[in-house]
Design a protein around this motif. Structure first.
Motif, PDB file in Angstrom:
ATOM      1  N   SER A  67       4.770  -9.587  11.079  1.00 41.00           N
ATOM      2  CA  SER A  67       3.464  -8.974  10.853  1.00 41.00           C
ATOM      3  C   SER A  67       2.726  -8.785  12.172  1.00 41.00           C
ATOM      4  CB  SER A  67       2.631  -9.850   9.924  1.00 41.00           C
ATOM      5  OG  SER A  67       1.295  -9.394   9.847  1.00 41.00           O
ATOM      6  N   THR A  68       1.955  -7.712  12.255  1.00 42.91           N
ATOM      7  CA  THR A  68       1.085  -7.523  13.416  1.00 42.91           C
ATOM      8  C   THR A  68      -0.356  -7.911  13.107  1.00 42.91           C
ATOM      9  OG1 THR A  68       1.057  -5.175  12.826  1.00 42.91           O
ATOM     10  CG2 THR A  68       2.494  -5.841  14.627  1.00 42.91           C
ATOM     11  N   ALA A  69      -0.612  -8.306  11.875  1.00 43.80           N
ATOM     12  CA  ALA A  69      -1.841  -9.008  11.480  1.00 43.80           C
ATOM     13  C   ALA A  69      -3.114  -8.265  11.826  1.00 43.80           C
ATOM     14  CB  ALA A  69      -1.852 -10.423  12.068  1.00 43.80           C
ATOM     15  N   LEU A  70      -3.161  -6.992  11.446  1.00 47.42           N
ATOM     16  CA  LEU A  70      -4.427  -6.259  11.438  1.00 47.42           C
ATOM     17  C   LEU A  70      -5.059  -6.543  10.079  1.00 47.42           C
ATOM     18  CD1 LEU A  70      -2.479  -4.655  13.461  1.00 47.42           C
ATOM     19  CD2 LEU A  70      -4.022  -2.747  13.089  1.00 47.42           C
ATOM     20  N   LEU A  71      -6.046  -7.388  10.071  1.00 50.54           N
ATOM     21  CA  LEU A  71      -6.651  -7.856   8.823  1.00 50.54           C
ATOM     22  C   LEU A  71      -7.778  -6.902   8.461  1.00 50.54           C
ATOM     23  CD1 LEU A  71      -6.477 -10.211   6.802  1.00 50.54           C
ATOM     24  CD2 LEU A  71      -8.174 -11.401   8.188  1.00 50.54           C
ATOM     25  N   GLN A  72      -7.463  -5.920   7.629  1.00 51.87           N
ATOM     26  CA  GLN A  72      -8.427  -4.868   7.332  1.00 51.87           C
ATOM     27  C   GLN A  72      -8.507  -4.630   5.830  1.00 51.87           C
ATOM     28  OE1 GLN A  72      -6.061  -2.235   9.838  1.00 51.87           O
ATOM     29  NE2 GLN A  72      -5.806  -0.837   8.111  1.00 51.87           N
ATOM     30  N   GLY A 128       8.559  -9.700 -19.620  1.00 50.19           N
ATOM     31  CA  GLY A 128       9.382 -10.731 -20.232  1.00 50.19           C
ATOM     32  C   GLY A 128       8.996 -12.146 -19.868  1.00 50.19           C
ATOM     33  N   PHE A 129       7.996 -12.320 -19.006  1.00 48.98           N
ATOM     34  CA  PHE A 129       7.576 -13.657 -18.581  1.00 48.98           C
ATOM     35  C   PHE A 129       6.110 -13.883 -18.920  1.00 48.98           C
ATOM     36  CE2 PHE A 129      11.324 -13.017 -16.037  1.00 48.98           C
ATOM     37  CZ  PHE A 129      11.900 -14.281 -15.941  1.00 48.98           C
ATOM     38  N   ARG A 130       5.772 -15.171 -19.098  1.00 48.58           N
ATOM     39  CA  ARG A 130       4.376 -15.561 -19.286  1.00 48.58           C
ATOM     40  C   ARG A 130       3.926 -16.581 -18.253  1.00 48.58           C
ATOM     41  NH1 ARG A 130       3.483 -18.544 -23.277  1.00 48.58           N
ATOM     42  NH2 ARG A 130       5.653 -19.128 -23.650  1.00 48.58           N
ATOM     43  N   ARG A 131       4.881 -17.350 -17.713  1.00 51.09           N
ATOM     44  CA  ARG A 131       4.547 -18.425 -16.788  1.00 51.09           C
ATOM     45  C   ARG A 131       5.145 -18.217 -15.401  1.00 51.09           C
ATOM     46  NH1 ARG A 131       2.142 -22.951 -18.377  1.00 51.09           N
ATOM     47  NH2 ARG A 131       1.469 -23.051 -20.545  1.00 51.09           N
ATOM     48  N   ALA A 132       5.669 -17.054 -15.158  1.00 52.97           N
ATOM     49  CA  ALA A 132       6.169 -16.705 -13.830  1.00 52.97           C
ATOM     50  C   ALA A 132       5.322 -15.570 -13.267  1.00 52.97           C
ATOM     51  CB  ALA A 132       7.635 -16.285 -13.906  1.00 52.97           C
ATOM     52  N   PHE A 133       5.003 -15.665 -12.007  1.00 54.79           N
ATOM     53  CA  PHE A 133       4.249 -14.632 -11.303  1.00 54.79           C
ATOM     54  C   PHE A 133       5.086 -14.106 -10.149  1.00 54.79           C
ATOM     55  CE2 PHE A 133       1.202 -17.619 -13.064  1.00 54.79           C
ATOM     56  CZ  PHE A 133       0.272 -16.799 -13.688  1.00 54.79           C
ATOM     57  N   ALA A 134       4.923 -12.841  -9.834  1.00 50.38           N
ATOM     58  CA  ALA A 134       5.569 -12.253  -8.665  1.00 50.38           C
ATOM     59  C   ALA A 134       4.511 -11.592  -7.804  1.00 50.38           C
ATOM     60  CB  ALA A 134       6.632 -11.238  -9.075  1.00 50.38           C
ATOM     61  N   VAL A 135       4.668 -11.735  -6.496  1.00 52.62           N
ATOM     62  CA  VAL A 135       3.750 -11.144  -5.521  1.00 52.62           C
ATOM     63  C   VAL A 135       4.526 -10.112  -4.728  1.00 52.62           C
ATOM     64  CG1 VAL A 135       2.246 -11.583  -3.546  1.00 52.62           C
ATOM     65  CG2 VAL A 135       2.486 -13.317  -5.342  1.00 52.62           C
ATOM     66  N   MET A 136       4.182  -8.858  -4.931  1.00 49.33           N
ATOM     67  CA  MET A 136       4.803  -7.766  -4.186  1.00 49.33           C
ATOM     68  C   MET A 136       3.708  -7.147  -3.329  1.00 49.33           C
ATOM     69  SD  MET A 136       7.084  -6.328  -7.362  1.00 49.33           S
ATOM     70  CE  MET A 136       7.813  -4.959  -6.472  1.00 49.33           C
ATOM     71  N   GLY A 137       3.500  -7.723  -2.135  1.00 49.35           N
ATOM     72  CA  GLY A 137       2.358  -7.374  -1.304  1.00 49.35           C
ATOM     73  C   GLY A 137       2.607  -6.175  -0.427  1.00 49.35           C
ATOM     74  N   TYR A 138       2.855  -5.058  -1.045  1.00 46.53           N
ATOM     75  CA  TYR A 138       3.189  -3.875  -0.264  1.00 46.53           C
ATOM     76  C   TYR A 138       1.956  -3.276   0.384  1.00 46.53           C
ATOM     77  CZ  TYR A 138       7.807  -4.113  -2.269  1.00 46.53           C
ATOM     78  OH  TYR A 138       9.056  -4.545  -2.618  1.00 46.53           O
ATOM     79  N   GLY A 139       2.197  -2.536   1.472  1.00 42.50           N
ATOM     80  CA  GLY A 139       1.113  -1.864   2.161  1.00 42.50           C
ATOM     81  C   GLY A 139       0.915  -2.410   3.556  1.00 42.50           C
ATOM     82  N   GLY A 140       0.185  -1.671   4.361  1.00 46.08           N
ATOM     83  CA  GLY A 140      -0.028  -2.046   5.746  1.00 46.08           C
ATOM     84  C   GLY A 140      -0.903  -3.266   5.915  1.00 46.08           C
ATOM     85  N   ASN A 141      -1.722  -3.591   4.920  1.00 51.67           N
ATOM     86  CA  ASN A 141      -2.570  -4.781   5.028  1.00 51.67           C
ATOM     87  C   ASN A 141      -2.053  -5.884   4.113  1.00 51.67           C
ATOM     88  OD1 ASN A 141      -3.278  -3.121   2.924  1.00 51.67           O
ATOM     89  ND2 ASN A 141      -5.473  -3.368   3.152  1.00 51.67           N
ATOM     90  N   GLY A 142      -0.823  -6.313   4.379  1.00 53.08           N
ATOM     91  CA  GLY A 142      -0.163  -7.283   3.517  1.00 53.08           C
ATOM     92  C   GLY A 142      -0.856  -8.622   3.454  1.00 53.08           C
ATOM     93  N   ILE A 143      -1.445  -9.094   4.563  1.00 56.42           N
ATOM     94  CA  ILE A 143      -2.120 -10.393   4.533  1.00 56.42           C
ATOM     95  C   ILE A 143      -3.355 -10.316   3.633  1.00 56.42           C
ATOM     96  CG2 ILE A 143      -3.344 -12.110   5.918  1.00 56.42           C
ATOM     97  CD1 ILE A 143      -1.445 -11.495   8.207  1.00 56.42           C
ATOM     98  N   THR A 144      -4.068  -9.207   3.692  1.00 58.90           N
ATOM     99  CA  THR A 144      -5.208  -9.015   2.794  1.00 58.90           C
ATOM    100  C   THR A 144      -4.753  -9.067   1.344  1.00 58.90           C
ATOM    101  OG1 THR A 144      -6.253  -7.607   4.453  1.00 58.90           O
ATOM    102  CG2 THR A 144      -7.125  -7.496   2.218  1.00 58.90           C
ATOM    103  N   PHE A 145      -3.651  -8.381   1.035  1.00 57.97           N
ATOM    104  CA  PHE A 145      -3.147  -8.396  -0.341  1.00 57.97           C
ATOM    105  C   PHE A 145      -2.638  -9.778  -0.739  1.00 57.97           C
ATOM    106  CE2 PHE A 145      -2.129  -3.590  -0.020  1.00 57.97           C
ATOM    107  CZ  PHE A 145      -3.426  -3.283  -0.399  1.00 57.97           C
ATOM    108  N   SER A 146      -2.139 -10.554   0.212  1.00 63.93           N
ATOM    109  CA  SER A 146      -1.735 -11.927  -0.099  1.00 63.93           C
ATOM    110  C   SER A 146      -2.945 -12.757  -0.524  1.00 63.93           C
ATOM    111  CB  SER A 146      -1.056 -12.566   1.113  1.00 63.93           C
ATOM    112  OG  SER A 146       0.155 -11.930   1.429  1.00 63.93           O
ATOM    113  N   ALA A 147      -4.085 -12.511   0.119  1.00 66.08           N
ATOM    114  CA  ALA A 147      -5.303 -13.218  -0.281  1.00 66.08           C
ATOM    115  C   ALA A 147      -5.742 -12.807  -1.676  1.00 66.08           C
ATOM    116  CB  ALA A 147      -6.412 -12.949   0.739  1.00 66.08           C
TER     117      ALA A 147
END
Length: 403
Positions: free
Chosen positions: A74-79, A359-378
């Motif tokens: 990551s180049t970590a442009l937090l925008q 098909g799931f109720r207790r499993a989560f998936a994080v697909m943080g696509y995009g140029g601001n991935g750290i923002t989407f992780s938050a």
């Protein structure tokens, strides 16, 4: 268990010039916790932090080791700005939902900067403006319309004319969008700091541990591992970046390759504002500075999901980034002291997908696509925390799996 195993990055990212001891231990027996986080990168770290905040017990695993996957690339442009401009996103998903998406992104930046302060994480966090320059996707007139649309819904964006852009960046351009409320940081120091904090609050970290199967019951999930151990939890969160689980749908998403470089320190040649700079272009260029006076630049994305093909292009792509950087700012020394390649994801809308796969109720998936991935992780950490404690998040539908 992953649909595909990849070398998620190559080269030597700037952030890995300092080694650190692994926070993880071998998994030697069956374990239980409220939450199992699969993935030791920034998404997993933020989810673990949010779960601990909620009073839940946490186990985290990674098939390599912690902070060894995509995060160092990551180049970590937090925008808050999403890859898809607000006006274009409004045409795709409706004006109201586009406004919600941009506002959620902006609030996530503020939340993350506050959380970094609360935990006392030394990760090079610096508040920055962003400057969005015209290119072959949006010209100056289109950027002016985009700035007006953003300001209309209360975002901290405005159109700046050529003289101001020159004063802020040193770059000759017809104009551009200046946005406040953004930041830069060191993604590796952030993620290592989050995991250290999680350990101090009772989280258990294990690596190398590869998940092979997940079984869900009415009250929880059981994840089997390559070593034969099982981990039982009330919830499991798959934050595995671009090594997706086979049950995670790929429709509307694609994996690309991206390249980046960092120059030697040259603080006397940096642009006055040290703003985060990017272009409305395809292929685009983006650039930022570092506390020790380097320039990080990247882009040149291509739809390549094979790591060998990606790595074969690294020298050519890094040279192209250097030429573009020199063309914008001729006084810079653009020879790379560090260069690297990695995978990067995009979606049809520029938004991530966060939630329970079909098909799931207790499993989560994080697909943080995009140029601001750290923002989407938050954003992901907030959405998943609230789902696990039974609270409805008003924006969960924006990011949910479709169908």
């Amino acid at each position: 268990m992953s649909r595909s195993k990849r070398d998620l990055r190559s080269g030597v990212p700037l952030w890995l010039r300092r080694e650190a001891a692994s926070p993880a231990k071998p998994l030697e027996r069956n374990e239980t916790a409220d939450v199992l986080v699969v993935g030791g990168g920034v998404s997993g770290a933020l989810v673990a932090d949010a779960a601990l905040q909620a009073g839940l017990t946490v186990i985290a695993i990674d098939r390599r080791d912690f902070v060894k996957g995509s995060t160092p690339a990551s180049t970590a442009l937090l925008q808050f700005e999403i890859d898809e401009p607000l006006l274009a996103l409004g045409e795709a998903i409706g004006e109201a939902d586009a406004a919600r998406a941009y506002w959620r992104s902006a609030s996530a930046v503020a939340h993350l900067t506050g959380r970094i302060a609360d935990l006392g994480l030394a990760c090079g966090l610096k508040p920055r403006d962003t400057v969005y320059l015209p290119g072959n996707v949006l010209d100056a007139r289109a950027l002016a319309k985009e700035a007006t649309a953003r300001a209309r819904i209360g975002l901290r964006s405005r159109y700046a004319e050529a003289d101001e852009i020159k004063a802020l960046t040193g770059i000759e351009a017809e104009g551009g969008i200046v946005s406040a409320g953004c930041a830069e940081l060191d993604p590796v120091r952030l993620t290592r700091g989050l995991w250290r904090s999680a350990l101090a609050r009772g989280a258990r970290l294990f690596a190398p541990v590869e998940a092979t199967d997940v079984e869900e019951s009415r009250s929880g999930v059981t994840v089997a591992t390559v070593g034969g151990q099982e981990i039982a939890a009330r919830w499991v969160v798959f934050a595995t970046g671009y090594e997706l689980m086979p049950f995670v749908p790929m429709e509307g998403h694609s994996v690309l390759s991206t390249w980046a470089m960092a120059t030697a320190p040259q603080p006397e040649k940096l642009w006055p504002s040290r703003a985060l700079i990017w272009e409305a272009a395809d292929p685009y260029l983006y650039m930022r500075t570092t506390p020790d006076g380097r320039i990080i630049a990247g882009g040149e994305d291509e739809p390549i999901d094979d790591d060998d093909k990606r790595d074969a292009l690294t020298a050519k792509k890094v040279a192209a980034i250097g030429r573009k950087l020199k063309a914008k700012l001729p006084d810079l020394a653009v020879e790379p002291e560090f260069s690297w390649a990695g995978f990067f994801g995009e979606s049809d809308t520029g938004l991530p997908t966060i939630g329970t796969p079909p098909g799931f109720r207790r499993a989560f998936a994080v697909m943080g696509y995009g140029g601001n991935g750290i923002t989407f992780s938050a954003v992901a950490a907030q959405l998943i925390q609230r789902a696990m404690i039974g609270l409805r998040d008003p924006d969960a539908d924006l990011f949910a799996f479709k169908g």
